[in-house]
Motif scaffolding. Structure first.
Motif, PDB file in Angstrom:
ATOM      1  N   UNK A 138       0.825  -1.215   0.000  1.00 13.97           N
ATOM      2  CA  UNK A 138       0.000   0.000   0.000  1.00 13.97           C
ATOM      3  C   UNK A 138       0.848   1.249   0.000  1.00 13.97           C
ATOM      4  N   UNK A 139       1.979   1.203   0.754  1.00  9.56           N
ATOM      5  CA  UNK A 139       2.875   2.357   0.806  1.00  9.56           C
ATOM      6  C   UNK A 139       3.413   2.687  -0.573  1.00  9.56           C
ATOM      7  N   UNK A 380       6.084  17.901  -1.934  1.00 12.19           N
ATOM      8  CA  UNK A 380       7.484  17.565  -1.571  1.00 12.19           C
ATOM      9  C   UNK A 380       7.568  17.169  -0.086  1.00 12.19           C
ATOM     10  N   UNK A 381       6.841  17.937   0.763  1.00 11.01           N
ATOM     11  CA  UNK A 381       6.841  17.624   2.203  1.00 11.01           C
ATOM     12  C   UNK A 381       6.184  16.270   2.464  1.00 11.01           C
ATOM     13  N   UNK A 382       5.076  16.034   1.773  1.00 10.84           N
ATOM     14  CA  UNK A 382       4.399  14.737   1.934  1.00 10.84           C
ATOM     15  C   UNK A 382       5.322  13.584   1.549  1.00 10.84           C
ATOM     16  N   UNK A 383       6.022  13.699   0.428  1.00 12.48           N
ATOM     17  CA  UNK A 383       6.942  12.637  -0.035  1.00 12.48           C
ATOM     18  C   UNK A 383       8.043  12.428   0.996  1.00 12.48           C
ATOM     19  N   UNK A 386       6.572  10.648   4.044  1.00 14.72           N
ATOM     20  CA  UNK A 386       6.220   9.269   3.694  1.00 14.72           C
ATOM     21  C   UNK A 386       7.475   8.399   3.593  1.00 14.72           C
ATOM     22  N   UNK A 387       8.534   8.954   2.998  1.00 12.06           N
ATOM     23  CA  UNK A 387       9.791   8.206   2.875  1.00 12.06           C
ATOM     24  C   UNK A 387      10.434   8.013   4.251  1.00 12.06           C
ATOM     25  N   UNK A 411      14.522   8.541  -1.892  1.00 11.34           N
ATOM     26  CA  UNK A 411      13.322   9.363  -2.080  1.00 11.34           C
ATOM     27  C   UNK A 411      13.409  10.641  -1.254  1.00 11.34           C
ATOM     28  N   UNK A 412      13.866  10.498  -0.005  1.00  7.68           N
ATOM     29  CA  UNK A 412      13.990  11.666   0.862  1.00  7.68           C
ATOM     30  C   UNK A 412      15.018  12.652   0.303  1.00  7.68           C
TER      31      UNK A 412
END
Length: 578
Positions: A138-139, A380-383, A386-387, A411-412
């Motif tokens: 799911x992630x 960008x903050x969400x990514x 999440x990472x 990703x970060x």
């Protein structure tokens, strides 16, 4: 006065029918001729009134306030026109600044798009490396969707920026054209307007001076016409005196056929008849003398009219010379210059429509772009989080989650790479927004603020110009008409030439009849007193009564009759003329 030979003879009634017919004919011709003369003069008076009215209209159009208002509007137009090149240069500079900001932001957007491509690649890698781990399935889908939405937002931002870049490029081109147009035309128009504004007052003063001189001449002619009209009373006076002569014949004939006449005797009746004939001849003699004298006065005044109207025509030509080489009045040239300026502003308004549209839309676009970059930053903050969350979870899985942990770390790293170009774009957008706001505030200044005073000036100039043209045209037409009418009236009003011979014939016939008879009635006072008194009461002029006393006795009651009231000739026609 003709010599008369007094003779005595047996009384026979004198046949005065020939004389009476001549007097009747003279009376009729006098009435007709003087009526025609008066009609001509009244027509000239009417033309002079129209001429003065036209000149009043002209001077009204050129009054001081009108001149000042026109000059003020022209100067306001020239001043604002002179400001156009500087305004357009400022606007051109703002377009160039916005265009440069777009290019700078486009470079940062390209960096963000590259970063988003890397992020999409890592999102796919997360999907692959986490395929065996149920809790990352799911992630992987979630972070891939988020990266995809970020990529779409960057693409949308890029499209908006590209559209704005294109608009600004065209606006720069339009603004450059406008600036060049201003440089090529505005200085010349401004110089001409300023020059013309300086001439308006002088031109108006010259025309008003000429118009006032013409009005003074026209009023002088009116006064002289009043004198001539007053002199035309000689026509009425002459007709009345002829009537009185004819009436004296009728009164004598009545007396002769009456009982008093029959009782008088032939000798006395003959002498009374002779006195009537001498009285008629003497009255006719003075009537003709007065007629000739007054008619000469009329002709003298008429000759002065012609001189005055020649002066009016000379002033008319002088006013016409105030016009330009093509025969138009001065304001027509001024109107052309203001019309050129108005047309320039109109052309500029048409040319700058798209530039104004860009100016209006830049602020709105800037707000939209700021919102877009904020969305990109939030993605960008969400990514990033999440990472980071993925790294924490991978740490708990040990070796099993190592591969996903590595990809999440990448990703970060790449998500952080969005920060610098996004910040750069945001900072540029702040400047862009401020420039767009200034441009939006300036929008329409070139056209809206200048068009109003310019159009007001143009409207005022056209109105004054039209009134001047109408006034000058009326002046020229009516001035010529006055000259023509007065020139033609010379012949119409030459009463002595037209009627002098007729009256002279009446006079000669009167004396030829009078010379046949004795006029001594000194001994017949009481016998003929009543008839004499009837004749005496006919008279309206003191001179008629004086002549009467020389030939016939006058009763005391008749002597006491009131004399004619003297009339001031100068005031006689004042109400009719002024």
């Amino acid at each position: 006065m003709l010599k008369r030979n007094i003779s005595t003879a047996v009384y026979l009634p004198v046949d005065r029918s020939g004389l009476d017919g001549k007097l009747a004919a003279a009376h009729s011709r006098l009435e007709k001729k003087f009526l025609e003369g008066g009609t001509v003069l009244i027509a000239i008076v009417d033309i002079l009134k129209r001429l003065i009215g036209s000149l009043d209209e002209l001077t009204g159009a050129l009054d001081g306030q009108t001149s000042n208002d026109t000059i003020a509007r022209i100067q306001a137009t020239a001043k604002q026109l002179a400001e156009l090149p500087g305004f357009e240069l400022t606007r051109k500079g703002r377009f160039e600044s916005l265009f440069g900001a777009c290019r700078t932001m486009q470079s940062s957007v390209d960096d963000m798009r590259d970063t988003m491509r890397y992020l999409r690649t890592f999102a796919i890698t997360v999907k692959i490396t986490g395929a065996g781990l149920a809790e990352f399935a799911g992630f992987a889908d979630e972070i891939r969707e988020r990266i995809q939405s970020g990529a779409q937002e960057v693409d949308r931002f890029s499209v908006q920026l590209a559209a704005m870049h294109s608009q600004l490029a065209r606006a720069q081109s339009f603004s450059g054209e406008i600036s060049q147009n201003y440089v090529d035309t505005v200085p010349t128009i401004v110089r001409e307007l300023e020059r013309d504004a300086g001439k308006v007052a002088e031109h108006h003063r010259n025309l008003v001076k000429i118009a006032n001189e013409v009005k003074a001449l026209a009023r002088g002619v009116q006064g002289k016409i009043a004198t001539v009209l007053s002199a035309l009373q000689i026509g009425d006076i002459t007709r009345q005196r002829i009537e009185h002569i004819r009436s004296s014949f009728e009164i004598f004939d009545e007396f002769r056929n009456s009982a008093e006449g029959a009782a008088l005797g032939e000798d006395a009746l003959a002498r009374f008849d002779g006195a009537i004939n001498h009285l008629a001849a003497a009255q006719m003699d003075e009537t003709l003398s007065d007629f000739q004298r007054e008619c000469r006065k009329v002709m003298e005044n008429m000759s002065r009219f012609v001189d005055d109207t020649r002066d009016i025509l000379a002033l008319r030509d002088q006013m016409h010379r105030q016009s330009d080489s093509e025969g138009r009045n001065f304001l027509s040239g001024l109107e052309q210059n203001v019309a050129r300026a108005s047309a320039l502003v109109s052309d500029v308004q048409d040319t700058s429509t798209e530039a104004d549209t860009v100016a209006q839309s830049t602020g709105e676009t800037a707000q939209s772009l700021i919102q877009g970059i904020e969305i990109i930053r939030s993605i960008k903050t969400d990514i990033h989080y999440m990472a980071l969350n993925s790294n924490l979870r991978c740490s708990k899985l040990g070796d099993e989650g190592r591969s996903v942990n590595v990809v999440s770390g990448e990703l970060r790293v790449f998500a952080e790479k969005l920060e610098d170009p996004a910040n750069a774009v945001l900072a540029e957008l702040k400047h862009f927004e401020a420039a767009a706001e200034s441009l939006s505030q300036d929008r329409g200044v070139a056209g809206r603020n200048i068009s109003q005073p310019m159009n007001e000036a143009l409207g005022s100039i056209r109105e004054v110009s039209a009134r001047m043209d109408e006034g000058i045209a009326a002046f020229e037409r009516e001035g010529q008409e006055v000259f023509s009418k007065i020139s033609a009236a010379i012949g119409t009003l030459d009463f002595e030439h037209e009627l002098g011979d007729v009256l002279q014939d009446c006079l000669e016939t009167s004396w030829s009849i009078a010379d046949l008879s004795d006029s001594d009635v000194s001994a017949l006072g009481e016998e003929i007193g009543a008839a004499s008194q009837r004749i005496f009461k006919l008279y309206t002029m003191a001179s008629e009564r004086d002549i009467h006393r020389r030939f016939l006795p006058v009763a005391a009651a008749a002597e006491a009759a009131p004399k004619a009231v003297a009339v001031n000739d100068d005031e006689l026609f004042e109400d009719a003329l002024f």
